[in-house]
Scaffold this motif. Sequence first.
Motif, PDB file in Angstrom:
ATOM      1  N   MET A 100       0.821  -1.220   0.000  1.00 40.28           N
ATOM      2  CA  MET A 100       0.000   0.000   0.000  1.00 40.28           C
ATOM      3  C   MET A 100       0.850   1.264   0.000  1.00 40.28           C
ATOM      4  N   THR A 101       2.067   1.189   0.476  1.00 39.48           N
ATOM      5  CA  THR A 101       2.946   2.349   0.488  1.00 39.48           C
ATOM      6  C   THR A 101       3.134   2.918  -0.915  1.00 39.48           C
ATOM      7  N   VAL A 102       3.169   2.029  -1.902  1.00 37.96           N
ATOM      8  CA  VAL A 102       3.325   2.442  -3.302  1.00 37.96           C
ATOM      9  C   VAL A 102       2.230   1.782  -4.135  1.00 37.96           C
ATOM     10  N   LYS A 103       0.989   2.015  -3.737  1.00 32.02           N
ATOM     11  CA  LYS A 103      -0.128   1.357  -4.415  1.00 32.02           C
ATOM     12  C   LYS A 103      -0.282   1.834  -5.857  1.00 32.02           C
ATOM     13  N   GLN A 104       0.401   2.941  -6.225  1.00 33.24           N
ATOM     14  CA  GLN A 104       0.348   3.405  -7.604  1.00 33.24           C
ATOM     15  C   GLN A 104       1.110   2.481  -8.542  1.00 33.24           C
ATOM     16  N   LEU A 105       1.940   1.600  -8.006  1.00 31.72           N
ATOM     17  CA  LEU A 105       2.654   0.632  -8.820  1.00 31.72           C
ATOM     18  C   LEU A 105       1.800  -0.615  -9.005  1.00 31.72           C
ATOM     19  N   GLY A 106       1.749  -1.139 -10.212  1.00 26.62           N
ATOM     20  CA  GLY A 106       1.142  -2.438 -10.424  1.00 26.62           C
ATOM     21  C   GLY A 106       1.994  -3.516  -9.781  1.00 26.62           C
ATOM     22  N   LEU A 107       1.443  -4.691  -9.642  1.00 24.72           N
ATOM     23  CA  LEU A 107       2.152  -5.760  -8.940  1.00 24.72           C
ATOM     24  C   LEU A 107       3.471  -6.110  -9.625  1.00 24.72           C
ATOM     25  N   GLU A 108       3.478  -6.166 -10.932  1.00 24.94           N
ATOM     26  CA  GLU A 108       4.727  -6.478 -11.630  1.00 24.94           C
ATOM     27  C   GLU A 108       5.761  -5.376 -11.425  1.00 24.94           C
ATOM     28  N   GLU A 109       5.315  -4.105 -11.474  1.00 27.09           N
ATOM     29  CA  GLU A 109       6.232  -2.991 -11.229  1.00 27.09           C
ATOM     30  C   GLU A 109       6.765  -3.028  -9.802  1.00 27.09           C
ATOM     31  N   LEU A 110       5.902  -3.333  -8.854  1.00 34.69           N
ATOM     32  CA  LEU A 110       6.308  -3.400  -7.453  1.00 34.69           C
ATOM     33  C   LEU A 110       7.371  -4.464  -7.246  1.00 34.69           C
ATOM     34  N   VAL A 111       7.121  -5.647  -7.767  1.00 38.66           N
ATOM     35  CA  VAL A 111       8.066  -6.748  -7.595  1.00 38.66           C
ATOM     36  C   VAL A 111       9.406  -6.404  -8.234  1.00 38.66           C
ATOM     37  N   ALA A 112       9.381  -5.829  -9.423  1.00 41.32           N
ATOM     38  CA  ALA A 112      10.626  -5.450 -10.096  1.00 41.32           C
ATOM     39  C   ALA A 112      11.385  -4.395  -9.305  1.00 41.32           C
ATOM     40  N   ALA A 113      10.661  -3.411  -8.774  1.00 44.49           N
ATOM     41  CA  ALA A 113      11.312  -2.345  -8.011  1.00 44.49           C
ATOM     42  C   ALA A 113      11.904  -2.881  -6.713  1.00 44.49           C
ATOM     43  N   CYS A 114      11.209  -3.777  -6.045  1.00 43.71           N
ATOM     44  CA  CYS A 114      11.747  -4.382  -4.822  1.00 43.71           C
ATOM     45  C   CYS A 114      13.030  -5.153  -5.122  1.00 43.71           C
ATOM     46  N   ALA A 115      13.004  -5.904  -6.197  1.00 42.38           N
ATOM     47  CA  ALA A 115      14.187  -6.687  -6.561  1.00 42.38           C
ATOM     48  C   ALA A 115      15.361  -5.756  -6.875  1.00 42.38           C
ATOM     49  N   GLU A 116      15.118  -4.677  -7.591  1.00 46.53           N
ATOM     50  CA  GLU A 116      16.186  -3.738  -7.943  1.00 46.53           C
ATOM     51  C   GLU A 116      16.785  -3.073  -6.704  1.00 46.53           C
ATOM     52  N   LEU A 117      15.962  -2.810  -5.698  1.00 41.41           N
ATOM     53  CA  LEU A 117      16.418  -2.117  -4.496  1.00 41.41           C
ATOM     54  C   LEU A 117      16.867  -3.068  -3.394  1.00 41.41           C
ATOM     55  N   ASP A 118      16.903  -4.376  -3.699  1.00 36.90           N
ATOM     56  CA  ASP A 118      17.298  -5.392  -2.714  1.00 36.90           C
ATOM     57  C   ASP A 118      16.375  -5.399  -1.493  1.00 36.90           C
ATOM     58  N   VAL A 119      15.119  -5.063  -1.712  1.00 32.33           N
ATOM     59  CA  VAL A 119      14.107  -5.242  -0.671  1.00 32.33           C
ATOM     60  C   VAL A 119      13.709  -6.715  -0.687  1.00 32.33           C
ATOM     61  N   PRO A 120      13.920  -7.444   0.401  1.00 36.41           N
ATOM     62  CA  PRO A 120      13.793  -8.903   0.339  1.00 36.41           C
ATOM     63  C   PRO A 120      12.378  -9.452   0.393  1.00 36.41           C
ATOM     64  N   GLY A 121      11.426  -8.617   0.831  1.00 34.52           N
ATOM     65  CA  GLY A 121      10.063  -9.133   0.959  1.00 34.52           C
ATOM     66  C   GLY A 121       9.054  -8.023   0.816  1.00 34.52           C
ATOM     67  N   VAL A 122       7.809  -8.410   0.601  1.00 36.55           N
ATOM     68  CA  VAL A 122       6.750  -7.431   0.406  1.00 36.55           C
ATOM     69  C   VAL A 122       5.478  -7.908   1.094  1.00 36.55           C
ATOM     70  N   GLY A 123       4.852  -6.989   1.823  1.00 33.20           N
ATOM     71  CA  GLY A 123       3.538  -7.270   2.390  1.00 33.20           C
ATOM     72  C   GLY A 123       2.481  -6.918   1.368  1.00 33.20           C
ATOM     73  N   LEU A 124       1.661  -7.873   1.014  1.00 30.93           N
ATOM     74  CA  LEU A 124       0.677  -7.669  -0.052  1.00 30.93           C
ATOM     75  C   LEU A 124      -0.719  -7.422   0.512  1.00 30.93           C
ATOM     76  N   TRP A 125      -1.501  -6.697  -0.275  1.00 25.81           N
ATOM     77  CA  TRP A 125      -2.913  -6.487   0.036  1.00 25.81           C
ATOM     78  C   TRP A 125      -3.756  -7.323  -0.915  1.00 25.81           C
ATOM     79  N   ARG A 126      -4.908  -7.721  -0.423  1.00 23.94           N
ATOM     80  CA  ARG A 126      -5.707  -8.701  -1.141  1.00 23.94           C
ATOM     81  C   ARG A 126      -6.222  -8.180  -2.476  1.00 23.94           C
ATOM     82  N   GLU A 127      -6.654  -6.925  -2.533  1.00 29.03           N
ATOM     83  CA  GLU A 127      -7.316  -6.433  -3.736  1.00 29.03           C
ATOM     84  C   GLU A 127      -6.422  -6.506  -4.972  1.00 29.03           C
ATOM     85  N   PRO A 128      -5.200  -5.976  -4.940  1.00 29.67           N
ATOM     86  CA  PRO A 128      -4.359  -6.108  -6.138  1.00 29.67           C
ATOM     87  C   PRO A 128      -3.962  -7.543  -6.432  1.00 29.67           C
ATOM     88  N   VAL A 129      -3.823  -8.347  -5.396  1.00 29.89           N
ATOM     89  CA  VAL A 129      -3.507  -9.763  -5.612  1.00 29.89           C
ATOM     90  C   VAL A 129      -4.665 -10.458  -6.320  1.00 29.89           C
TER      91      VAL A 129
END
Length: 265
Positions: free
Chosen positions: A1-30
Amino acid sequence: MTVKQLGLEELVAACAELDVPGVGLWREPVQTYGVEAAAKLVRGAGLAVTTLCRGGFLTAIDPDARVRALDDNRAAVDEAAVLGTDTLVLVSGGLPEGSKDLHGARERIADALAELGPYAAERGVRLAIEPLHPMYASDRCVVSTLAQALDLAERFPAEQVGVCVDTYHIWWDDRAPAQIARAGAGGRLHAFQLADWTTPLPEGVLNGRGQIGDGAIDMRAWRRLVEAAGYAGPIEVELFNDGLWARDGREVLAETADRFVRHAG
């Protein structure tokens, strides 16, 4: 939700690029993306799903509404299991329309947990009751303190029900440090989230969570408390903030990671 403007694919890619190891997901976009597809996407990027948010809203009096709520929470448990997270965060629900009975509402939460706890445990998922700041008690969450959350959770085995500690909601409570220790001693610290408190609050108050470092909360102090209580799990940042949502999501994610290191690392 911190960056809900990102789609799920964008979020996952951005986390991987920044070495963020995990993500808390919300049900609606999932659900929009597809639960199985989301699980595959996150795993394929080498990320963990830290928690799924949210279940709950368990205070209805109407029998049909209660059945629907229980069914929805069972579905949330199933989704969490598919995503590979062991924690479903619960926002318990506010007062039903026309009711002023806080005690009755909390007892209906307990009744629901008696059904949902075993169901979740059978699927390897824990329920984490998240107390919300008292300003949300009427419409969103009648559980306002860690003490209230633990009073509910301790009716059930720790592998079924624990608590989620969110700095935004408990920082004001001088009893919270002792309750964190209580939760840790009972093995009930299931999730830990950070957000700062900034004022003035926006109209509607829901989207007023401040970026880490912008407000009144000592993040390191709260991190020390949960770690002293035995918590060794992931630390999430969860920000509801219209200003952040209006910005470039990758920029906000990078800023948030930097703020975490500077103020909570």
